[in-house]
Design a protein around this motif. Structure first.
Motif, short mmCIF file in Angstrom:
data_model
loop_
_atom_site.label_atom_id
_atom_site.label_comp_id
_atom_site.label_asym_id
_atom_site.label_seq_id
_atom_site.Cartn_x
_atom_site.Cartn_y
_atom_site.Cartn_z
N LEU A 36 8.07 -5.90 -7.07
CA LEU A 36 8.41 -6.28 -5.70
C LEU A 36 9.47 -5.35 -5.11
CD1 LEU A 36 7.37 -8.49 -3.84
CD2 LEU A 36 9.28 -9.93 -4.55
N ASP A 37 10.42 -4.93 -5.94
CA ASP A 37 11.51 -4.08 -5.47
C ASP A 37 11.08 -2.63 -5.22
OD1 ASP A 37 13.15 -6.24 -5.61
OD2 ASP A 37 14.19 -5.63 -7.45
N ALA A 38 9.92 -2.26 -5.75
CA ALA A 38 9.50 -0.85 -5.65
C ALA A 38 9.20 -0.41 -4.22
CB ALA A 38 8.28 -0.60 -6.53
N CYS A 39 8.73 -1.33 -3.39
CA CYS A 39 8.36 -0.98 -2.01
C CYS A 39 9.60 -0.62 -1.19
CB CYS A 39 7.63 -2.14 -1.35
SG CYS A 39 7.17 -1.84 0.37
N ILE A 40 9.56 0.55 -0.54
CA ILE A 40 10.67 1.01 0.29
C ILE A 40 10.36 0.86 1.79
CG2 ILE A 40 11.58 2.57 -1.47
CD1 ILE A 40 10.13 4.87 -0.03
N SER A 41 9.26 0.19 2.11
CA SER A 41 8.87 -0.09 3.50
C SER A 41 8.72 1.16 4.35
CB SER A 41 9.88 -1.05 4.15
OG SER A 41 9.90 -2.29 3.48
N CYS A 42 8.20 2.23 3.76
CA CYS A 42 8.08 3.49 4.48
C CYS A 42 6.92 3.50 5.47
CB CYS A 42 7.91 4.65 3.49
SG CYS A 42 6.37 4.59 2.54
N GLY A 43 5.86 2.75 5.20
CA GLY A 43 4.74 2.65 6.11
C GLY A 43 3.60 3.62 5.88
N PHE A 44 3.68 4.44 4.83
CA PHE A 44 2.58 5.35 4.55
C PHE A 44 1.29 4.60 4.20
CE2 PHE A 44 5.96 8.49 4.08
CZ PHE A 44 5.39 9.61 4.66
N CYS A 45 1.41 3.36 3.80
CA CYS A 45 0.24 2.57 3.42
C CYS A 45 -0.58 2.10 4.62
CB CYS A 45 0.67 1.35 2.60
SG CYS A 45 1.85 0.26 3.46
N LEU A 46 0.04 2.06 5.79
CA LEU A 46 -0.63 1.45 6.95
C LEU A 46 -1.96 2.13 7.32
CD1 LEU A 46 2.17 0.05 7.11
CD2 LEU A 46 1.99 0.18 9.59
N PRO A 47 -2.00 3.46 7.44
CA PRO A 47 -3.27 4.09 7.81
C PRO A 47 -4.36 3.94 6.76
CG PRO A 47 -1.42 5.58 8.18
CD PRO A 47 -0.90 4.44 7.38
N ALA A 48 -3.99 3.64 5.52
CA ALA A 48 -4.97 3.52 4.44
C ALA A 48 -5.55 2.12 4.33
CB ALA A 48 -4.33 3.90 3.11
N CYS A 49 -4.96 1.15 5.04
CA CYS A 49 -5.32 -0.26 4.86
C CYS A 49 -6.44 -0.69 5.80
CB CYS A 49 -4.10 -1.14 5.08
SG CYS A 49 -4.45 -2.90 4.92
N PRO A 50 -7.58 -1.13 5.28
CA PRO A 50 -8.70 -1.54 6.14
C PRO A 50 -8.39 -2.76 7.02
CG PRO A 50 -9.47 -1.14 3.89
CD PRO A 50 -7.98 -1.15 3.86
N THR A 51 -7.62 -3.71 6.50
CA THR A 51 -7.36 -4.90 7.30
C THR A 51 -6.32 -4.62 8.39
OG1 THR A 51 -5.82 -5.68 5.59
CG2 THR A 51 -8.06 -6.56 5.55
N TYR A 52 -5.41 -3.70 8.15
CA TYR A 52 -4.50 -3.29 9.21
C TYR A 52 -5.27 -2.58 10.32
CZ TYR A 52 -0.63 -1.11 11.70
OH TYR A 52 0.24 -0.71 12.68
N ALA A 53 -6.25 -1.78 9.92
CA ALA A 53 -7.09 -1.10 10.91
C ALA A 53 -7.87 -2.11 11.76
CB ALA A 53 -8.05 -0.15 10.21
N MET A 54 -8.29 -3.21 11.15
CA MET A 54 -9.05 -4.24 11.87
C MET A 54 -8.18 -5.01 12.85
SD MET A 54 -11.87 -6.15 9.47
CE MET A 54 -10.76 -6.65 8.17
N THR A 55 -6.97 -5.38 12.41
CA THR A 55 -6.14 -6.30 13.19
C THR A 55 -5.03 -5.63 13.98
OG1 THR A 55 -4.54 -6.67 11.40
CG2 THR A 55 -6.54 -8.04 11.40
N GLY A 56 -4.54 -4.49 13.48
CA GLY A 56 -3.39 -3.85 14.10
C GLY A 56 -2.10 -4.64 13.92
#
Length: 372
Positions: A36-56
């Motif tokens: 859980l602590d590993a995530c630094i909230s940088c946001g590089f994951c957003l463009p790779a995520c299919p559900t983020y692409a669907m919902t924004g």
């Protein structure tokens, strides 16, 4: 639809007073702290995520979901919060985010721990429960294989590689196990083997899923060859990557004598195989030896099957599949190849409904038909 968040931006606050209940700040023990602590909230994951692409929506991204996990862990979100239930279910679990994460966040493991809490007991989606009941009963799996004529018993030496028989693949696609047994006669087959536990680990029974993988590893000594990308990733995670080989990896090493045909073929990757084990070049090389290989624009992204996702989230699954089918049609393929039974079923369903001339087949069945 909200504007997409760039990698340079930090994760916004996802909660509101009516959504939260004050927590004492102490960990609840739901998640592994180091994960859980590993995530630094940088946001590089957003463009790779299919559900983020669907919902924004931020909360439907890996970064947003990890924020929700942290709020659950500290007690600032109640376990029965509606957003938690929605987002733990909406996530495909495709692990595409892991391949672009600079911090090496093991999101797939976090999702398993999340669903272990969110989907426990009667909170588990009802449609998943009978599948787990079947997978828990070895005699049912053995009967499925016998009735549907999956690969038959074939004894081998202690150091001989063994074929892992997929639970539902035995009933839905029995030709796959027969096919790989024909392509490599040296593979041992044990029809009495049980489930590898991937279905359990991904659907709220994490420890049982791991226990089943350990037991399967003990029953099948030495190298285990799998015809399912999802099973391969789970099994490798529990008993060790050095013991697990996926079918395309294995067959590529066997130097198969295959014939070339005037066909146009494409591939649909298995998410867990590609994103979890890094296996994606091998099936392409095998296909390139036998036909004109056409790379589909979204071959490396989820087809919407995602284990039980196509059953639990039908609307979203169909939306993802529709785009995939349109790509396949535009590519004018003769065949689209799958390396995972769930993906194969998803593609076959979509192609049949669209009345496409393109057929979906498993890579093992394809290669068996092209053996010189």
């Amino acid at each position: 639809m909200s504007e997409q968040t760039g990698p340079e931006q930090s994760s916004p606050e996802l909660t509101s007073p009516e959504q939260t209940s004050p927590g004492d700040g102490g960990p609840k023990g739901i998640f592994s702290k180091d994960l859980l602590d590993a995530c630094i909230s940088c946001g590089f994951c957003l463009p790779a995520c299919p559900t983020y692409a669907m919902t924004g929506q931020e909360q439907s991204s890996p970064r947003g979901r990890i924020t929700l996990m942290r709020l659950l862990e500290t007690g600032d979100l109640a376990p029965d919060d509606a957003t938690l239930a929605e987002e733990s279910s909406l996530c495909l679990g495709c692990r595409a985010c892991e391949t672009v994460c600079p911090a090496g966040v093991q999101y797939g493991h976090l999702l398993e721990e999340w669903r272990d809490e969110q989907w426990s007991g009667l909170k588990r989606p009802w449609i998943v429960r009978p599948l787990l009941l079947v997978a828990n009963r070895k005699w049912v799996l053995r009967t499925l294989g016998l009735v549907r004529r999956s690969a038959r018993r074939r004894s081998g030496a202690a150091d001989q590689p063994t074929l892992m028989l997929g639970c539902f693949e035995r009933g839905l696609f029995p030709s796959v196990s027969r096919g790989i047994a024909a392509l490599d006669p040296d593979l041992a087959v044990d029809p009495d083997q049980g489930c590898c536990g991937a279905l359990h680990a991904h659907n709220g029974e994490l420890e049982q899923g791991r226990d089943l993988a350990r037991k399967l590893g003990e029953r099948l000594p030495g190298t285990i060859v799998t015809t399912s990308g999802g099973c391969a990733a789970h099994l490798a995670d529990v008993i060790g990557r050095e013991r697990v080989v996926e079918a395309s990896e294995w067959l590529l090493k066997q130097n198969l004598d295959v014939s070339e045909r005037p066909l146009r073929v494409g591939l649909q990757d298995s998410c867990h195989l590609r994103n979890g084990l890094g296996v994606w070049k091998e099936p392409r090389e095998l296909l390139g030896r036998t036909a004109t290989y056409v790379e589909l624009p979204s071959a490396g992204s989820c087809c919407g099957a995602a284990g039980t996702y196509a059953l639990v989230r039908k609307k979203e699954s169909k939306a993802i599949l529709a785009k995939k089918i349109a790509e396949i049609e535009a590519a004018d393929l003769d065949l689209v190849i799958a390396v995972n039974p769930g993906c194969l079923r998803q593609l076959q369903t979509g192609l049949r409904k669209s009345q496409s001339r393109t057929k979906a087949v498993h890579i093992v069945d394809y290669l068996r038909g092209h053996k010189a």
